[in-house]
Design an enzyme around this catalytic site. Sequence first.
Site, PDB file in Angstrom:
ATOM      1  CD  GLU A 118      -2.004  -1.361   3.040  1.00  0.00           C
ATOM      2  OE1 GLU A 118      -2.087  -0.320   3.727  1.00  0.00           O
ATOM      3  OE2 GLU A 118      -2.232  -2.490   3.493  1.00  0.00           O
ATOM      4  CE  LYS A 120       5.693   5.056   6.890  1.00  0.00           C
ATOM      5  NZ  LYS A 120       5.334   6.385   7.417  1.00  0.00           N
ATOM      6  CG  ASP A 122       4.128  12.330   5.140  1.00  0.00           C
ATOM      7  OD1 ASP A 122       4.165  11.945   6.334  1.00  0.00           O
ATOM      8  OD2 ASP A 122       4.967  13.092   4.653  1.00  0.00           O
ATOM      9  CE1 TYR A 230      -2.813   2.041   9.323  1.00  0.00           C
ATOM     10  CE2 TYR A 230      -2.743   4.015   7.955  1.00  0.00           C
ATOM     11  CZ  TYR A 230      -2.519   3.383   9.168  1.00  0.00           C
ATOM     12  OH  TYR A 230      -1.986   4.093  10.214  1.00  0.00           O
ATOM     13  CE  LYS A 318      10.494   7.511   5.670  1.00  0.00           C
ATOM     14  NZ  LYS A 318       9.502   8.410   6.308  1.00  0.00           N
ATOM     15  CB  CYS A 412       3.774  48.281   1.418  1.00  0.00           C
ATOM     16  SG  CYS A 412       3.044  47.265   0.129  1.00  0.00           S
ATOM     17  CB  CYS A 415       0.893  50.760  -1.791  1.00  0.00           C
ATOM     18  SG  CYS A 415       0.754  50.514  -0.014  1.00  0.00           S
ATOM     19  CB  CYS A 430       0.946  46.557   3.251  1.00  0.00           C
ATOM     20  SG  CYS A 430       0.320  48.077   2.537  1.00  0.00           S
ATOM     21  CB  CYS A 435      -1.943  48.154  -0.510  1.00  0.00           C
ATOM     22  SG  CYS A 435      -0.619  47.114  -1.151  1.00  0.00           S
TER      23      CYS A 435
HETATM   24  S1  IVH Z   1       0.122  -0.036   8.927  1.00  0.00           S
HETATM   25  C1  IVH Z   1       2.125  -2.329  12.020  1.00  0.00           C
HETATM   26  N1  IVH Z   1      -0.287   1.101   6.600  1.00  0.00           N
HETATM   27  O1  IVH Z   1       2.966   4.646   9.245  1.00  0.00           O
HETATM   28  C2  IVH Z   1       1.324  -1.584  11.067  1.00  0.00           C
HETATM   29  N2  IVH Z   1       0.685   2.391   8.323  1.00  0.00           N
HETATM   30  O2  IVH Z   1       5.220   3.805  11.340  1.00  0.00           O
HETATM   31  C3  IVH Z   1       1.460  -0.158  11.238  1.00  0.00           C
HETATM   32  N3  IVH Z   1       1.144   4.688   7.709  1.00  0.00           N
HETATM   33  O3  IVH Z   1       1.812   5.569  12.341  1.00  0.00           O
HETATM   34  C4  IVH Z   1       0.540   0.643  10.499  1.00  0.00           C
HETATM   35  N4  IVH Z   1       0.395   4.568   5.654  1.00  0.00           N
HETATM   36  O4  IVH Z   1       0.589   6.521  10.405  1.00  0.00           O
HETATM   37  C5  IVH Z   1       0.170   1.261   7.854  1.00  0.00           C
HETATM   38  N5  IVH Z   1      -0.721   1.988   4.503  1.00  0.00           N
HETATM   39  C6  IVH Z   1      -0.277   2.142   5.749  1.00  0.00           C
HETATM   40  C7  IVH Z   1       0.237   3.360   6.218  1.00  0.00           C
HETATM   41  C8  IVH Z   1       0.725   3.438   7.520  1.00  0.00           C
HETATM   42  C9  IVH Z   1       0.929   5.350   6.561  1.00  0.00           C
HETATM   43  C10 IVH Z   1       1.778   5.270   8.914  1.00  0.00           C
HETATM   44  C11 IVH Z   1       0.949   5.193  10.137  1.00  0.00           C
HETATM   45  C12 IVH Z   1       1.825   4.723  11.246  1.00  0.00           C
HETATM   46  C13 IVH Z   1       3.159   4.729  10.638  1.00  0.00           C
HETATM   47  C14 IVH Z   1       3.898   3.509  11.126  1.00  0.00           C
END
Ligand code: IVH
Length: 671
Positions: A118, A120, A122, A230, A318, A412, A415, A430, A435
Amino acid sequence: MSKPTPREIERVRHLREEIRRHNHLYYVLDNPEISDAEYDRLFDELKAFEEKYPELVTPDSPTQRVGAEPLEKFRTLRHTVPMLSLNKCTTEAEFRDFHRRVKDLLKVPETDIHYTVEPKFDGLAVEVRYEKGAYSLGATRGDGTVGEDVTHNLKTVKSIPLKLMGNPVPDTIEVRGEIIMSKEDFAALNRDRVERGEPLFANPRNAAAGSVRQLDPRITASRPLGMFAYGIGRMDSPQPATQWETLEALKKLGFRVSPHIRLCRSAEEVHAFYHEILEIRDSLPYEIDGIVIKVDAFDFQRSLGELSRSPRWAVAWKFPPQQEHTVVKDILVSVGRTGALTPVALLEPVRVGGVEVSRATLHNEDEVHKKDVRVGDTVVIQRAGDVIPEVVKVIHSKRRGDPPPFTMPETCPVCGSKVERLPGEAIHRCTGIACPAQVKEHLAHFVSKGAMDMEGLGYKFLEQMVDRGIIRDPADLYFLTREDLMKMDRMGDKLAENLLAAVENSRNPTLTSLIYALGIRNVGRHLAGVLAHHFHSIENLARQSKEDLEQVHEIGPTIALSVTNFFNNPKNITFIEKLKRGGVAFPVEEAESRDASLAGKTFVLTGVLQGYTREEARRLIEKLGGRVTGSVSRKTDYVVAGRDPGSKLDQAQRLGITILDEAAFRDMTGG
Ligand code: IVH
């Protein structure tokens, strides 16, 4: 200490069930079956049991809930099943190591090991709980063991269902996911905050997290948040057997699940998918910082177990950070729509994550000084939200010579008006009302309801008038001719006539409306009223010193300073003179007539009044020194209920707030 009898335990269980049912009826269905007094009796009985037998207290007990209105602080919540964190890897070799460990520990043929992969996300990890299909609790991940109760905040996130889809639904289910804000919404939010002089969010993740961690759920509700589900924490009915089936099940329950997921049957497939996602990363509307690789079969997950709060069955691979090095050629200052001055680094162009970047925001003066950015420096830049690149830090070892530190201009750049920075604010602004950089925003405010109230002059329209040079400041509206208007797109005789009438009708404002319309920083409608009642005319208000202003109840040093700064700016005085020349009447309010019988009182209006429009009722309350707000809280003093009152009336009753019918309201306000 005594032990609970089985009967008592059963009674506690029953009480909880009942209270939950009534909570659900009340909060989710808005259809209560019992009175508050009956509810309180059930609640008190449960509380008494829990006090007697603390071992019976569970985190999901209704006694552990908090109220619905703004909180003093967040309650902490212990997660039923800890929320683990992920081990990370950054290279293919590291991912291969992970895969090898999984293989060695499981001792099964490699072909049996499948991974669900999946994005990750943010954002901010949260958990939402459903009892009998109803949303009952929302919590942040916190440290994984204890999080914060953000139940009411998460309830405002539209992609979190309030009631689960499908039948039957699990008895109890805790769904885990990530709260995110899209890149676009993040950029818009920050633009807005720059203009208001509010501190900026560094990236969409901080924006999402900051929005969820608000004590006032109404602020959360105003922010564009979403959730990707998730995983499942606890679930009281047969769980799916794999992560893939879990995601399928979550979709069926009504959750949003990323479409960018894949069931990979080998390490090679995972590797290929990593590159696929990296490829589309920039085009996704929200930020991701890698992929999460999870052993698919829960049997395998269980036998792999966890080590120091991270599962052995998952890893986050990552993506490389979106940062680059480049050189600052110059530092400019740009002026935003509401007069906020933003320092901007002009860069030697560089490609970051596939996009050429030649400017990066430095946000405000403090940021420049904190990071000590100077012209000629080599800096690290990053694309935050993929929209506004920012300077992360200076590589000090590469500085040549001793370039002078950056200073904010005193006037400014657009202006020439004086620039101000109010105490407690990070943003320089400003102070010129005319302006050109800010004129559109000033115009929209100037014509709005509560200000000069010119109906029909929408933002798009005002924008066009400015862009075509028909008007340059709000006072120009009073010099508009039919011919001017006919130069606009899609303009007809009738419309032109209506617009001119709207301008005409605004020539006799109340003093409050006029002060408000000036757009003095920090002076909203309510404070405009306070100033009007104290100082009776614009001329008199303009004469007051900061100290004089501070004598007035509700006027603090910040507001006093913005008022004096405003009137000390010669351009604003010119503007006021121009309004007069344009035929705007400057009212003088009688000092003696002031009745402040409602000073300090807060009102909420609901339902239809016979003798007043909403606007009239509001003006009346304000005239007597009171204020009107949109929603009922513990701070509300009176709720005025007309015919067909809404849920505000119920809320008032629940909070024990005095309710006035129309007759009582008339008596109170002297008819
Ligand atoms: S699974 C053990 N799935 O990653 C399973 N986490 O370091 C842990 N995160 O705090 C969570 N996308 O905020 C999972 N598809 C995803 C995710 C995900 C982002 C973040 C989550 C968690 C951190 C784990």
